[in-house]
Design a protein around this motif. Structure first.
Motif, short mmCIF file in Angstrom:
data_model
loop_
_atom_site.label_atom_id
_atom_site.label_comp_id
_atom_site.label_asym_id
_atom_site.label_seq_id
_atom_site.Cartn_x
_atom_site.Cartn_y
_atom_site.Cartn_z
N ARG A 246 0.81 -1.22 0.00
CA ARG A 246 0.00 0.00 0.00
C ARG A 246 0.84 1.27 0.00
O ARG A 246 0.50 2.25 -0.67
CB ARG A 246 -0.92 -0.03 1.22
CG ARG A 246 -1.93 1.09 1.33
CD ARG A 246 -2.74 0.91 2.59
NE ARG A 246 -3.69 1.97 2.83
CZ ARG A 246 -4.34 2.14 3.97
NH1 ARG A 246 -4.13 1.30 4.97
NH2 ARG A 246 -5.19 3.12 4.11
N HIS A 247 1.95 1.27 0.75
CA HIS A 247 2.76 2.49 0.88
C HIS A 247 3.93 2.51 -0.10
O HIS A 247 4.75 3.43 -0.06
CB HIS A 247 3.27 2.61 2.31
CG HIS A 247 2.17 2.67 3.34
ND1 HIS A 247 1.27 3.71 3.39
CD2 HIS A 247 1.80 1.79 4.31
CE1 HIS A 247 0.40 3.49 4.37
NE2 HIS A 247 0.71 2.34 4.94
N LEU A 248 3.98 1.51 -0.96
CA LEU A 248 5.05 1.44 -1.95
C LEU A 248 4.60 1.84 -3.34
O LEU A 248 5.43 2.24 -4.18
CB LEU A 248 5.62 0.02 -2.00
CG LEU A 248 6.19 -0.55 -0.71
CD1 LEU A 248 6.59 -2.01 -0.91
CD2 LEU A 248 7.39 0.28 -0.24
N LEU A 249 3.29 1.74 -3.59
CA LEU A 249 2.76 1.93 -4.92
C LEU A 249 1.86 3.16 -4.99
O LEU A 249 1.29 3.59 -3.98
CB LEU A 249 1.96 0.70 -5.35
CG LEU A 249 2.69 -0.64 -5.33
CD1 LEU A 249 1.73 -1.77 -5.73
CD2 LEU A 249 3.90 -0.62 -6.25
N THR A 250 1.71 3.73 -6.19
CA THR A 250 0.76 4.80 -6.39
C THR A 250 -0.66 4.23 -6.35
O THR A 250 -0.85 3.01 -6.49
CB THR A 250 0.98 5.48 -7.75
OG1 THR A 250 0.65 4.54 -8.79
CG2 THR A 250 2.43 5.92 -7.91
N PRO A 251 -1.67 5.07 -6.16
CA PRO A 251 -3.05 4.56 -6.18
C PRO A 251 -3.40 3.81 -7.46
O PRO A 251 -4.07 2.77 -7.41
CB PRO A 251 -3.88 5.83 -6.03
CG PRO A 251 -3.01 6.75 -5.25
CD PRO A 251 -1.62 6.49 -5.74
N LEU A 252 -2.94 4.30 -8.61
CA LEU A 252 -3.23 3.60 -9.86
C LEU A 252 -2.52 2.25 -9.90
O LEU A 252 -3.10 1.24 -10.34
CB LEU A 252 -2.80 4.45 -11.06
CG LEU A 252 -3.03 3.83 -12.44
CD1 LEU A 252 -4.51 3.47 -12.63
CD2 LEU A 252 -2.55 4.77 -13.54
N GLU A 253 -1.29 2.19 -9.42
CA GLU A 253 -0.57 0.92 -9.37
C GLU A 253 -1.24 -0.05 -8.42
O GLU A 253 -1.32 -1.26 -8.68
CB GLU A 253 0.88 1.16 -8.95
CG GLU A 253 1.71 1.85 -10.02
CD GLU A 253 3.07 2.29 -9.51
OE1 GLU A 253 4.00 2.43 -10.33
OE2 GLU A 253 3.21 2.51 -8.28
N MET A 254 -1.76 0.46 -7.30
CA MET A 254 -2.49 -0.39 -6.36
C MET A 254 -3.74 -0.96 -6.99
O MET A 254 -4.07 -2.14 -6.81
CB MET A 254 -2.85 0.40 -5.10
CG MET A 254 -1.75 0.45 -4.06
SD MET A 254 -1.42 -1.18 -3.32
CE MET A 254 -2.97 -1.48 -2.45
N LYS A 255 -4.46 -0.12 -7.74
CA LYS A 255 -5.65 -0.60 -8.43
C LYS A 255 -5.30 -1.73 -9.38
O LYS A 255 -5.98 -2.77 -9.42
CB LYS A 255 -6.32 0.55 -9.19
CG LYS A 255 -7.53 0.15 -10.00
CD LYS A 255 -8.13 1.33 -10.75
CE LYS A 255 -9.32 0.91 -11.60
NZ LYS A 255 -9.91 2.05 -12.33
N ARG A 256 -4.22 -1.56 -10.14
CA ARG A 256 -3.80 -2.60 -11.07
C ARG A 256 -3.41 -3.87 -10.33
O ARG A 256 -3.74 -4.98 -10.76
CB ARG A 256 -2.64 -2.08 -11.91
CG ARG A 256 -3.02 -0.98 -12.90
CD ARG A 256 -1.78 -0.36 -13.51
NE ARG A 256 -2.11 0.66 -14.50
CZ ARG A 256 -1.23 1.55 -14.97
NH1 ARG A 256 0.02 1.54 -14.53
NH2 ARG A 256 -1.61 2.44 -15.88
N LEU A 257 -2.70 -3.71 -9.22
CA LEU A 257 -2.25 -4.88 -8.46
C LEU A 257 -3.44 -5.64 -7.89
O LEU A 257 -3.51 -6.87 -7.99
CB LEU A 257 -1.32 -4.44 -7.32
CG LEU A 257 -0.88 -5.56 -6.37
CD1 LEU A 257 -0.07 -6.62 -7.11
CD2 LEU A 257 -0.09 -4.98 -5.19
N VAL A 258 -4.40 -4.93 -7.29
CA VAL A 258 -5.56 -5.58 -6.69
C VAL A 258 -6.35 -6.35 -7.74
O VAL A 258 -6.75 -7.51 -7.51
CB VAL A 258 -6.45 -4.56 -5.97
CG1 VAL A 258 -7.79 -5.18 -5.59
CG2 VAL A 258 -5.75 -4.02 -4.72
N ASN A 259 -6.57 -5.75 -8.89
CA ASN A 259 -7.31 -6.44 -9.94
C ASN A 259 -6.54 -7.63 -10.49
O ASN A 259 -7.13 -8.67 -10.81
CB ASN A 259 -7.67 -5.45 -11.06
CG ASN A 259 -8.85 -4.57 -10.70
OD1 ASN A 259 -10.00 -4.97 -10.83
ND2 ASN A 259 -8.57 -3.37 -10.21
N LEU A 260 -5.22 -7.51 -10.57
CA LEU A 260 -4.40 -8.64 -11.00
C LEU A 260 -4.50 -9.79 -10.00
O LEU A 260 -4.67 -10.95 -10.38
CB LEU A 260 -2.95 -8.19 -11.16
CG LEU A 260 -1.94 -9.27 -11.57
CD1 LEU A 260 -2.23 -9.77 -12.98
CD2 LEU A 260 -0.51 -8.73 -11.48
#
Length: 311
Positions: A246-260
């Motif tokens: 959560r504190h390593l990625l941007t919000p957009l990167e987090m969105k991509r990670l969660v969906n992946l």
């Protein structure tokens, strides 16, 4: 309701499937999209969800924001639907039923994160729908789900869309006492009666019967194939991994990670679903839900009552 000031060129009935969220709506929508030719042969028009969300839903949201002017926008909103259905090849002059299936007509799940509330502006949305289809025979459909399963599943869905509260934060800010399927249904009925209801827990066993009710057409069980998919939910392992990032990625990167993680990642067992951590809270929610189901019994879809099923 505001009486329409424009003539209605078509005389089909309208069925609106409102979800709710996390009650197998995606399965239903995918099934409908796979059977478009079958629907057309039976004079049923349906707009697939992705297409409905391109033009009609943004126009609907604008109408909700300016609901005092809905009578002026009714013709434009209807023409938007007509154009979409005609472009899909449906003959509206000979259509008997238009089916809309879109859980976001109720609102979004984001308000559970931002306010702790389920569908807080529901009355305004339902009033717009009622005015839009004022001149059509209308029937609404809704599925509800046990709160103890609904809340974790709803949370997992919200973090797909960059609402990145931790699970503990989400649960802490939930307005437990203010969320009620009874209130949701009462609000819908005030604008859009009649309404038919089923419990999500009945869906797997009675999929064909539910589709039959939505389409007002007998759907044999043989047409319910295993290749029709539902939207996968993030598991506990996926959530733990996402929160560590959560504190390593941007919000957009987090969105991509969660969906992946939800859609593609295969974890080794045990890979448990996200659950409520408090057994006492679960017991209270189960009691609330069962009490509400009893109250709502007159609205519930009646499934096969064959004597053998009672043994």
């Amino acid at each position: 309701m505001i009486t329409a000031t424009i003539p209605m060129p078509y005389s089909f009935r309208v069925h609106i499937h409102l979800g709710a969220h996390k009650t197998a709506s995606t399965f239903i929508q995918n099934w409908l999209s796979k059977h478009m030719e079958f629907l057309a042969q039976n004079q049923i028009a349906y707009i697939p969800l992705a297409r409905l969300r391109q033009k009609f839903m943004p126009a609907f949201w604008r109408a909700v924001e300016n609901s005092t002017q809905i009578s002026d926008k009714q013709g434009q909103l209807l023409e938007c639907l007509y154009t979409e259905t005609r472009d899909l090849g449906f003959d509206l002059a000979n259509t008997k039923l238009l089916l809309l299936s879109e859980e976001n007509l109720l609102g979004g799940l984001n308000t559970l994160v931002t306010q702790g509330l389920l569908y807080p502006r529901l009355e305004q949305r339902m009033n717009v729908l009622a005015q839009l289809f004022n001149d059509f025979p209308l029937h609404t459909f809704l599925a509800i789900r046990n709160y103890a399963d609904f809340y974790p599943s709803a949370y997992a869905e919200t973090i797909r869309h960059q609402y990145l509260k931790s699970y503990d934060e989400f649960l802490t800010h939930l307005a437990w006492q203010n969320n009620s399927w009874l209130q949701v249904i009462a609000t819908i009925q005030a604008s859009l009666a009649p309404l038919t209801l089923w419990a999500y827990e009945d869906f797997r066993e009675h999929t064909a019967a539910i589709l039959s009710a939505l389409l007002d057409l007998e759907i044999p069980s043989a047409m319910i194939d295993a290749t029709t998919t539902d939207r996968p939910s993030l598991s506990q392992k996926g959530l733990d991994l996402a929160m560590h990032s959560r504190h390593l990625l941007t919000p957009l990167e987090m969105k991509r990670l969660v969906n992946l993680l939800a859609d593609k990642m295969i974890f080794e067992p045990p890979d448990n679903k996200i659950v409520l951590p408090d057994p006492a809270r679960i017991a209270l929610l189960n009691t609330q839900y069962q009490t509400e189901l009893m109250t709502l019994a007159p609205l519930r879809l009646k499934f096969d009552q064959h004597p053998c099923n009672q043994l």
